[in-house]
Design an enzyme around this catalytic site. Structure first.
Site, mmCIF file in Angstrom:
data_model
loop_
_atom_site.group_PDB
_atom_site.id
_atom_site.type_symbol
_atom_site.label_atom_id
_atom_site.label_comp_id
_atom_site.label_asym_id
_atom_site.label_seq_id
_atom_site.Cartn_x
_atom_site.Cartn_y
_atom_site.Cartn_z
ATOM 1 N N ASP A 121 -66.175 19.896 54.138
ATOM 2 C CA ASP A 121 -65.717 20.488 52.923
ATOM 3 C C ASP A 121 -64.520 21.373 53.198
ATOM 4 O O ASP A 121 -64.348 22.249 52.223
ATOM 5 C CB ASP A 121 -66.544 20.940 51.893
ATOM 6 C CG ASP A 121 -67.778 20.173 51.726
ATOM 7 O OD1 ASP A 121 -67.780 18.969 51.826
ATOM 8 O OD2 ASP A 121 -68.817 20.669 51.931
ATOM 9 N N LYS A 167 -60.265 18.331 54.313
ATOM 10 C CA LYS A 167 -59.595 17.202 55.289
ATOM 11 C C LYS A 167 -58.876 16.382 54.402
ATOM 12 O O LYS A 167 -57.827 15.735 55.049
ATOM 13 C CB LYS A 167 -60.499 16.955 56.201
ATOM 14 C CG LYS A 167 -61.110 17.577 57.127
ATOM 15 C CD LYS A 167 -62.191 17.296 58.103
ATOM 16 C CE LYS A 167 -63.631 16.721 57.313
ATOM 17 N NZ LYS A 167 -64.300 17.746 56.783
ATOM 18 N N GLY A 168 -59.313 15.781 53.277
ATOM 19 C CA GLY A 168 -58.888 14.719 52.512
ATOM 20 C C GLY A 168 -57.455 14.914 51.994
ATOM 21 O O GLY A 168 -56.594 14.358 52.219
ATOM 22 N N ASN A 205 -71.774 10.254 53.377
ATOM 23 C CA ASN A 205 -72.089 11.655 53.220
ATOM 24 C C ASN A 205 -71.096 12.322 53.350
ATOM 25 O O ASN A 205 -70.857 13.594 52.551
ATOM 26 C CB ASN A 205 -73.146 12.263 54.511
ATOM 27 C CG ASN A 205 -72.409 12.048 55.884
ATOM 28 O OD1 ASN A 205 -71.491 10.851 55.997
ATOM 29 N ND2 ASN A 205 -72.949 12.412 56.880
ATOM 30 N N GLY A 261 -67.380 13.488 51.407
ATOM 31 C CA GLY A 261 -66.724 13.588 50.283
ATOM 32 C C GLY A 261 -65.020 13.952 50.332
ATOM 33 O O GLY A 261 -65.228 15.228 50.541
ATOM 34 N N HIS A 262 -64.197 13.257 50.471
ATOM 35 C CA HIS A 262 -62.902 13.615 50.655
ATOM 36 C C HIS A 262 -62.347 13.760 49.223
ATOM 37 O O HIS A 262 -61.955 12.529 48.756
ATOM 38 C CB HIS A 262 -62.113 12.896 51.858
ATOM 39 C CG HIS A 262 -62.560 13.073 52.769
ATOM 40 N ND1 HIS A 262 -62.824 12.144 54.117
ATOM 41 C CD2 HIS A 262 -63.822 13.984 53.398
ATOM 42 C CE1 HIS A 262 -63.342 12.592 55.104
ATOM 43 N NE2 HIS A 262 -63.772 13.906 54.765
ATOM 44 N N GLN A 302 -67.144 15.428 58.141
ATOM 45 C CA GLN A 302 -68.041 16.710 58.424
ATOM 46 C C GLN A 302 -67.355 17.681 58.993
ATOM 47 O O GLN A 302 -66.130 17.753 58.823
ATOM 48 C CB GLN A 302 -69.278 16.155 58.989
ATOM 49 C CG GLN A 302 -70.384 15.438 58.290
ATOM 50 C CD GLN A 302 -70.172 13.925 57.935
ATOM 51 O OE1 GLN A 302 -69.886 13.281 58.876
ATOM 52 N NE2 GLN A 302 -69.944 13.572 56.713
ATOM 53 N N GLY A 316 -53.386 25.201 47.003
ATOM 54 C CA GLY A 316 -53.833 24.460 45.420
ATOM 55 C C GLY A 316 -54.307 23.225 45.776
ATOM 56 O O GLY A 316 -53.851 22.750 46.976
HETATM 57 P P1 IMP Z 1 -76.768 14.267 56.326
HETATM 58 O O1 IMP Z 1 -75.477 13.806 57.025
HETATM 59 O O2 IMP Z 1 -76.890 13.383 55.090
HETATM 60 O O3 IMP Z 1 -77.844 13.710 57.204
HETATM 61 O O4 IMP Z 1 -76.917 15.659 56.085
HETATM 62 C C1 IMP Z 1 -77.192 16.819 57.095
HETATM 63 C C2 IMP Z 1 -76.346 18.101 56.825
HETATM 64 O O5 IMP Z 1 -74.963 17.663 56.834
HETATM 65 C C3 IMP Z 1 -76.840 18.679 55.643
HETATM 66 O O6 IMP Z 1 -76.800 19.722 55.567
HETATM 67 C C4 IMP Z 1 -75.502 18.081 54.495
HETATM 68 O O7 IMP Z 1 -75.497 18.983 53.408
HETATM 69 C C5 IMP Z 1 -74.327 18.211 55.570
HETATM 70 N N1 IMP Z 1 -73.390 17.295 55.424
HETATM 71 C C6 IMP Z 1 -73.266 15.897 55.657
HETATM 72 N N2 IMP Z 1 -71.963 15.535 55.263
HETATM 73 C C7 IMP Z 1 -71.507 16.601 54.842
HETATM 74 C C8 IMP Z 1 -69.889 16.743 54.349
HETATM 75 O O8 IMP Z 1 -69.118 15.876 54.428
HETATM 76 N N3 IMP Z 1 -69.640 17.942 53.906
HETATM 77 C C9 IMP Z 1 -70.431 19.085 54.284
HETATM 78 N N4 IMP Z 1 -71.726 19.067 54.595
HETATM 79 C C10 IMP Z 1 -72.141 17.589 54.899
#
Ligand code: IMP
Length: 435
Positions: free
Chosen positions: A13, A16-17, A38, A40-41, A223, A414
Site C-alpha cells: 500500500d 505503487k499504482g 490481494n 489493490g492499486h 505487496q 497528492g
Molecule cells: P494474503 O496475501 O491474502 O495471504 O495476506 C497475507 C498478509 O499480507 C496479510 O497481512 C494481508 O493484509 C497482507 N497483504 C496482502 N496483500 C497486500 C497488499 O497488496 N497490501 C497490503 N497488505 C497486503
C-alpha cells in the site's frame, strides 16, 4: 536496455499504482510478477478513479501493453470482472493484456481453505485478504495446481480442476465447520477461466522479444518487502516473493535484464492485517495519519494500522532489493504535524539493532530509537517542484535520503498523477515523462 522494477519498500500500500501509472509512458510493457488480487492499486487521472487488483497499473496508458506473469496466482472470476469493468469505462484491455499460461488459478477451493485456516486460528490469524492467495501458492508447490494454459484444452482443464478440488476437499475435512465451495461457484470459475483463454500466452517469450527489439519493460511488484515470504515478518507475510530480485525469474527472464530498481515508500508507515509493526502508533497521531491519509484498504476495506517512518526497516529494504532510488509518497499527509519522528535504530534486550530481526516475536518486542524532526505545518498538497516545498519538508526528505543512502527521485504530494515532484537524476530521468 532500460528495464525498471518498481517494488514496495514497506508492508504494501505504498502507492505503487500511482508511480507505475506515471512512469508507464516510457515503457512498452508493464508486467506484474507476483501475488494476485490481494493487491489493490489505486490510480487516479482526469475524472477517473481505478482500483486495480490484477491487471497491471500500466493499463491506464494506451501505449503500454500488459503482462500477468507466471509468478502470479489469478482468480478468473475476479479477472473477468476487472477486465469487463475497465472495458466498460473505455479502457482497451483484451487487445493489450496477455496472461501467462504458467500462472496458477485461484479457485473457490483455495478461498474456502484460506477462510477455514484463518477462522481456526483465532487471535493468531494472519489477517489475510481472504482471496485464497496462500492456498493457491501451496497447491502450486504441491504440484496439484491448475495453470492458465490448461484452459486451451477444456477437457483437461475440467479434469485438473476436479482433481484439485478432490485434494482440497481432503484438506478441508480438517475444518469441519468450514463451508465447501458450491457447484455454482466452481462452474462460475471454470466458465470465467475458459472465457479468458484467448488472453493466455507465452509471456516470457513476449517480453524477451520486446527486450530484443529494444523496448522497455516496467516490472510492477505487488505487496511489499516486509510481506515477502522469506524476508518479511514471517509468518505474517504473503506467500510470494515481493523483492525486486523476483521480477526477472518470476517473469521467465534472466536476472540481467533489470537495469534499475525504484522502491516506493510512504513518508510514514502502514500495515494491514496482523503481525509485528515496530513503529506503530495507537494514539491520536496514528488516528490523524489514518484519517488524513485515507488509510483504508483498497482490497478489503479494512482500516490500515499506521506509524512513523521506519528508517531501519527501509534500510533493509534498500539492501535486499538493490534499490537505486525511492519514490516517497504521501508527504502531504504529514503537513499538520508539529513534530515528525523517524526510527533510526531499535533497542532489544539492552542492545541496539540496525536491522529487522528474523524472529517475529523479537520484532514485536523492538523499541524504536527515534529522531525527532520539526514539522513544517504548511500545506504541501499538489506541489510539483522540490524547491517549492517548505524548508523543513526538504530537510525531512534529505534526512530519509541520508538514512537510506539513496536519492528520493520522486515525491508524491497528492493522489493525482500531476501531484508529483520528479527529480531528474540518472538513471531515472530516462524513465520520467518529459517536462
Ligand atoms: P494474503 O496475501 O491474502 O495471504 O495476506 C497475507 C498478509 O499480507 C496479510 O497481512 C494481508 O493484509 C497482507 N497483504 C496482502 N496483500 C497486500 C497488499 O497488496 N497490501 C497490503 N497488505 C497486503
Amino acid at each position: 536496455m532500460a528495464n525498471l522494477v518498481v517494488i514496495g519498500g514497506q508492508w504494501g500500500d505504498e502507492g505503487k499504482g500511482k508511480v507505475v501509472d506515471l512512469l508507464s509512458p516510457a515503457f512498452s510493457y508493464a508486467a506484474r510478477f507476483n501475488g494476485g488480487n490481494n493487491a489493490g492499486h489505486t490510480v487516479r487521472f482526469a475524472d477517473l478513479h481505478f482500483a486495480l487488483h490484477l491487471v497491471p497499473s500500466g493499463i491506464t496508458n494506451a501505449s503500454c501493453k500488459c503482462v500477468m506473469g507466471p509468478g502470479m496466482v489469478i482468480d478468473p472470476v475476479a479477472l473477468r470482472t476487472e477486465v469487463d469493468g475497465l472495458e466498460d469505462r473505455g479502457v482497451a484491455v483484451r487487445s493489450r493484456l496477455t496472461v501467462s499460461s504458467r500462472a496458477h488459478l485461484i479457485l473457490p477451493a483455495h478461498r474456502a481453505l484460506d477462510a477455514a485456516r484463518e477462522g481456526s486460528k483465532g487471535d493468531a490469524r494472519i489477517g489475510t485478504t481472504g482471496r485464497g492467495i496462500g492456498p493457491a501458492y501451496e497447491t502450486r508447490a504441491m504440484r496439484i495446481g491448475v495453470r492458465f494454459g490448461l484452459t486451451r484444452n477444456p477437457r483437461r482443464f475440467r479434469e485438473a480442476v476436479a482433481a484439485l478440488n478432490t485434494e482440497v476437499d481432503r484438506l478441508l475435512t480438517l475444518y469441519p465447520d468450514a463451508p465447501a465451495p458450491t457447484t455454482e461457484q466452481v462452474e462460475e470459475a471454470i466458465d470465467a477461466a475458459l472465457s479468458l483463454s484467448p488472453l493466455v500466452g507465452d509471456t516470457s517469450r513476449l517480453l524477451q522479444d520486446a527486450i530484443d527489439a529494444d523496448r522497455h519493460i516496467l516490472f510492477e511488484g505487488a505487496q511489499g518487502t516486509f510481506l515477502d515470504v522469506d524476508h518479511g515478518t514471517y509468518p505474517f507475510v504473503t506467500s510470494s516473493g515481493c523483492l525486486a530480485g523476483y521480477a526477472a525469474p518470476s517473469s521467465g527472464l534472466p536476472a540481467r535484464v533489470v537495469d534499475g530498481v525504484l522502491a516506493v515508500l510512504k513518508a510514514y508507515t502502514t500495515r494491514v492485517g496482523g503481525g509485528p509493526f515496530p513503529t506503530e502508533l495507537t494514539d491520536a497521531t496514528g488516528e490523524h495519519l489514518r484519517s488524513r491519509g485515507n488509510e483504508i484498504g483498497t482490497t478489503t476495506g479494512r482500516s490500515r494500522r499506521t506509524g512513523w517512518f521506519d528508517g531501519v526497516a527501509a534500510r533493509d529494504a534498500v539492501r535486499w532489493n538493490g534499490v537505486d532510488g525511492i519514490a516517497l509518497t504521501k508527504l502531504d499527509v504529514l503537513d499538520e504535524l508539529a513534530t515528525i519522528k523517524v526510527a533510526t535504530a531499535y533497542r532489544l534486550d539492552g542492545e541496539t539493532l540496525d536491522h529487522v530481526p528474523d524472529d517475529d516475536l523479537e520484532v514485536a518486542e523492538l523499541v524504536p530509537v527515534y529522531e525527532e524532526l520539526p514539522g513544517w505545518q504548511e500545506e504541501t498538497s499538489g506541489i510539483t517542484a522540490f524547491d517549492k516545498l517548505p524548508a523543513r519538508a526538504q530537510e525531512f526528505v534529505a534526512r530519509i535520503e541520508a538514512l537510506l543512502g539513496v536519492p528520493a527521485v520522486m515525491i508524491s504530494t497528492g493522489p493525482r498523477r500531476e501531484e508529483t515532484i520528479l527529480r531528474r537524476e540518472p538513471p531515472f530521468s530516462r524513465w520520467f515523462p518529459s517536462e
